[in-house]
Design an enzyme around this catalytic site. Structure first.
Site, PDB file in Angstrom:
ATOM      1  N   CYS A 195       0.812  -1.212   0.000  1.00 25.02           N
ATOM      2  CA  CYS A 195       0.000   0.000   0.000  1.00 25.02           C
ATOM      3  C   CYS A 195       0.849   1.267   0.000  1.00 25.02           C
ATOM      4  CB  CYS A 195      -0.947   0.004   1.188  1.00 25.02           C
ATOM      5  SG  CYS A 195      -0.116  -0.123   2.787  1.00 25.02           S
TER       6      CYS A 195
ATOM      7  N   HIS B  25      -1.731   0.462   7.569  1.00 20.02           N
ATOM      8  CA  HIS B  25      -2.251   0.796   6.246  1.00 20.02           C
ATOM      9  C   HIS B  25      -1.954   2.262   5.930  1.00 20.02           C
ATOM     10  CE1 HIS B  25      -4.460   0.031   2.663  1.00 20.02           C
ATOM     11  NE2 HIS B  25      -5.553   0.739   2.981  1.00 20.02           N
TER      12      HIS B  25
ATOM     13  N   ASP C  57      -8.069   4.584  -1.793  1.00 21.78           N
ATOM     14  CA  ASP C  57      -7.527   3.441  -1.044  1.00 21.78           C
ATOM     15  C   ASP C  57      -6.924   2.446  -2.031  1.00 21.78           C
ATOM     16  OD1 ASP C  57      -6.988   1.258   0.590  1.00 21.78           O
ATOM     17  OD2 ASP C  57      -8.838   1.482   1.755  1.00 21.78           O
TER      18      ASP C  57
END
Length: 579
Positions: A361, A492, A513
């Site tokens: 991520c 995250h 996201d």
């Protein structure tokens, strides 16, 4: 054998007994064996000894009782014995008071006892003549019940019944065998008694009591010594058990720590299980085995991946462009519940692929941020000729920044190596990479909640100030020149591309996201986009409740001198904290 009832002397015949009585108990003078008193008769001497020498004579009296001749007659044993003693004693008393010669004190024995040898005369001839003259006067045969009419019986021990040949042997027997049973002087009964304080034993002597108590103390000390030894052994055993328990506990803690460490290594991609390439191939093989991917598709994607890795540019298969423009159109025509909205410059969305799922991520958010910078002419100087790099290329770029001297502490934590691993990156690594590219940015740390229920309203206010303009009367939809914001929290990271101010004055972030797949993001590109499609982008204050948030906000371009200064400052990495 005949025995004298007065002194216990034994003779072999009656004539000898007569001679003994005359010589010892009638002719000789009676002398006190203790103080040499003389000139008194037998009864007076006995009275003198009983009164003046009671203590010395007590033991002799005890043995005298033992040595008393046991006379047995056919009619009455006790009466004959008593009568015999009375007759003999009366004869002796009369003889002692008459005409027997005196003896000197030197004739007494050394022990001072009143025995027949002590009364022998120095002139034996005169004694014998005196005996012959008295034979007619004293005829033992004419005395009824005298000792000459009785038969001799050897002495018997009154304690155990033992029979000895003579009184001397009986005396020795009693002294040796029954000394503890002899009568003690009457004065002993008047002596004080001492009770043992430990067992209650009664002692007649203080010294005996002291020795007795010392024995108790020795036994007590011995018992205490045993107790101390046992206590020492118990303590040693307890210490050994405690050490064994501590060793097991440390071993278990070490095992748990190692397990947690290995889990963290796997979680953060530091378990040496390979990097992007290995994971991509492995996941595609799984898809083929499950029948979700055709083998030909597997080989085609593998070839594309190898080409992308070779040139270091992302293949674009996870990229979605044009979303900011679609959002501008939507807010212009709809969103009646929104009072005002601010959007960043154009941003492309990148989502995770087979190669970086679960750990990529941070890299995907950097790609989004870089895609916005490449569309902004203000950054052409520092990013000239760049394309969106693939994840392994981004890892290589961060390693190059570490080699230049940026963030040595962060480099050490990741072992100065990212390529070939699945290591996570965060706000610090993104800041390091952007600064090495001369992109001016800063890290802001919202290290604790600033609102109720763990919310962060100060974070929303900061982002609003970042995007908003000071001008009043601005339009409802504002497309700013500001790049998106890198937003990091535990586990995250995401990218903030805008913010809404709703009619009720609440704020709502618009977030990309990397975990959202392309097929969902492409729904935003439709002309008839509905409000429900924005649900995956909108994040209200109540939706962000992590303990801590960090953001990386781009602010311009650095000069070469500023880059050097930032590199020096990164030796001890600090961030701006709010609050």
């Amino acid at each position: 054998m005949l025995s004298c009832d007065i002194c216990g002397e034994t003779v072999t015949s009656e004539p000898d007994m007569k001679a003994h009585l005359l010589i010892v108990h009638m002719e000789n003078e009676v002398i006190c064996p203790f103080c040499k008193l003389s000139g008194v008769n037998y009864d007076e001497m006995c009275f003198h000894i009983e009164t003046a020498h009671f203590e010395q004579n007590e033991l002799e009296r005890s043995f005298a009782r033992i040595n008393t001749i046991q006379i047995r007659t056919s009619d009455n044993r006790k009466d004959n014995t008593l009568q015999c003693r009375m007759e003999v004693n009366s004869s002796v008393h009369s003889a002692c008071a008459s005409n027997h010669p005196k003896i000197s004190a030197q004739s007494l024995p050394n022990d001072g006892t009143l025995k027949h040898k002590a009364f022998y005369s120095e002139n034996l001839t005169e004694s014998r003549k005196f005996l012959k003259s008295k034979e007619k006067e004293y005829d033992p045969s004419k005395i009824k019940g005298s000792i000459y009419e009785t038969t001799y019986s050897p002495p018997e021990c009154p304690f155990c019944g033992r029979i000895e040949d003579c009184s001397q042997d009986m005396e020795n027997h009693v002294k040796t065998k029954h000394a503890d049973l002899l009568d003690t002087p009457s004065e002993d009964h008047d002596q004080p008694l001492y009770d043992c304080p430990m067992c209650g034993l009664i002692c007649t002597n203080y010294h005996i009591l002291q020795e007795h108590v010392d024995l108790h103390l020795e036994e007590s000390n011995f018992g205490q010594g045993i107790d101390r030894v046992q206590c020492s052994r118990d303590l040693e055993l307890a210490h050994q058990l405690q050490q064994e328990e501590d060793r097991k506990r440390r071993s278990e803690e070490s095992r748990q720590e190692m397990g947690e460490f290995q889990k963290l290594q796997r979680q953060y991609g530091l378990d040496n299980s390979g990097g992007y390439k290995q994971q991509q191939l492995r996941n595609m093989e799984i898809e083929v085995n499950r029948g979700r991917m055709h083998p030909s598709e597997f080989h085609r994607r593998k070839a594309d991946m190898m080409e992308s890795l070779a040139i270091g540019i992302d293949d674009g298969k996870t990229r979605t462009s044009g979303i900011i423009e679609a959002l501008y159109r939507y807010y212009q025509n709809a969103a009646t519940d929104v009072r005002r909205v601010w959007l960043s410059t154009g941003v492309d969305h990148f989502h995770s692929s087979f190669g970086d799922k679960g750990w990529g991520c941070g890299y995907r958010n950097f790609q989004m941020l870089l895609s916005s910078l490449l569309q902004n002419d203000a950054y052409d100087d520092c990013l000239k000729g760049m394309s969106i790099p693939c994840i392994p290329k981004i890892q290589s770029m961060i390693e190059d920044a570490w080699k230049e001297g940026f963030d040595p502490q962060g480099a050490s934590q990741l072992n100065n190596r990212l390529q070939g691993t699945k290591a996570w990156i965060g706000a610090c690594e993104v800041y390091t990479l952007l600064t090495s590219l001369r992109v001016k940015c800063r890290i802001v740390d919202f290290h604790k909640s600033t609102g109720p229920l763990g919310t962060h309203p100060r974070l929303f206010e900061w982002i609003l100030n970042y995007y908003s303009s000071e001008r009043e009367g601005s339009p409802k939809v504002v497309c700013t020149s500001k790049p998106p914001i890198y937003l990091q929290h535990q586990g995250h990271s995401r990218t903030v591309v805008g913010i809404e101010e709703r009619k009720n004055r609440t704020l709502c972030l618009l977030i990309f996201d990397p975990g959202c797949p392309s097929r969902e993001m492409q729904k935003l590109l439709k002309q008839d986009m509905e409000a429900s499609n924005l649900k995956q982008l909108r994040k209200f204050v109540g939706n962000l409740k992590h303990k801590q948030y960090q953001i990386v906000a781009v602010e311009g371009v650095l000069s070469s001198e500023e880059k050097v200064a930032r590199r020096q400052a990164s030796q001890v990495f600090t961030a701006e904290k709010i609050p």
